[in-house]
Design a protein around this motif. Structure first.
Motif, PDB file in Angstrom:
ATOM      1  N   ASN A  52       0.824  -1.219   0.000  1.00 53.13           N
ATOM      2  CA  ASN A  52       0.000   0.000   0.000  1.00 53.13           C
ATOM      3  C   ASN A  52       0.850   1.258   0.000  1.00 53.13           C
ATOM      4  O   ASN A  52       0.439   2.297  -0.520  1.00 53.13           O
ATOM      5  N   MET A  67      -3.374   3.583  -5.132  1.00 52.14           N
ATOM      6  CA  MET A  67      -2.471   2.770  -4.329  1.00 52.14           C
ATOM      7  C   MET A  67      -2.482   1.334  -4.847  1.00 52.14           C
ATOM      8  O   MET A  67      -3.416   0.907  -5.527  1.00 52.14           O
ATOM      9  N   ASP A  69      -2.746  -2.616  -3.952  1.00 54.87           N
ATOM     10  CA  ASP A  69      -3.440  -3.372  -2.917  1.00 54.87           C
ATOM     11  C   ASP A  69      -3.463  -4.840  -3.305  1.00 54.87           C
ATOM     12  O   ASP A  69      -3.213  -5.200  -4.463  1.00 54.87           O
ATOM     13  N   ARG A  99      -7.388   5.363  -3.542  1.00 60.54           N
ATOM     14  CA  ARG A  99      -7.137   5.351  -2.088  1.00 60.54           C
ATOM     15  C   ARG A  99      -8.432   5.471  -1.355  1.00 60.54           C
ATOM     16  O   ARG A  99      -9.360   6.038  -1.718  1.00 60.54           O
TER      17      ARG A  99
END
Length: 99
Positions: A52, A67, A69, A99
C-alpha cells in the motif's frame, strides 16, 4: 503502473519475512512450515501495508490518489509452501485502485 517480480521480492516480501523470521540464503526457498498463526498475521499485514505504501507512478508521473493493494488471508497463506509461492502470488494478484 506495474511492479516487477524483483520489486515485489526485494521491497515487499523480504522486509515482511524479516519482520517475523531469521533466515539464510535465498528467501524463495524459505518454508512456512514453522509459522504460527501470529507469524502469518504479522507477515500478511506487513506485505499489505508495504505494498500500500509504494507510490503509484507511470513514467515518473505520480498518482497519489491511487495505491497498490492485494487480498491476503489465512486461506491464501495456506496455499503457499515457500516464499517463492508468496512472491508469485503477490506479483500476479496485486491491483491498483483509488485510495
Amino acid at each position: 503502473m506495474s511492479l516487477t517480480r524483483d520489486i515485489i521480492k526485494s521491497q515487499v516480501v523480504q522486509p515482511a519475512l524479516l519482520s517475523v523470521a531469521d533466515f539464510t540464503g535465498d528467501i524463495e526457498d524459505f518454508s512456512f512450515t514453522n509459522f504460527q498463526p501470529t507469524h502469518q498475521s504479522v507477515f500478511l499485514n506487513k506485505i499489505k501495508s508495504t505494498l500500500n505504501g509504494i507510490p503509484v507512478t507511470d513514467g515518473g508521473t505520480p498518482y497519489p490518489q491511487y495505491m497498490y493493494d492485494i487480498i491476503l488471508n489465512p486461506s491464501i497463506f495456506s496455499g503457499w509452501a515457500t516464499v517463492k509461492d508468496c512472491i508469485d502470488y503477490t506479483t500476479n494478484n496485486y491491483s491498483t485502485g483509488p485510495r
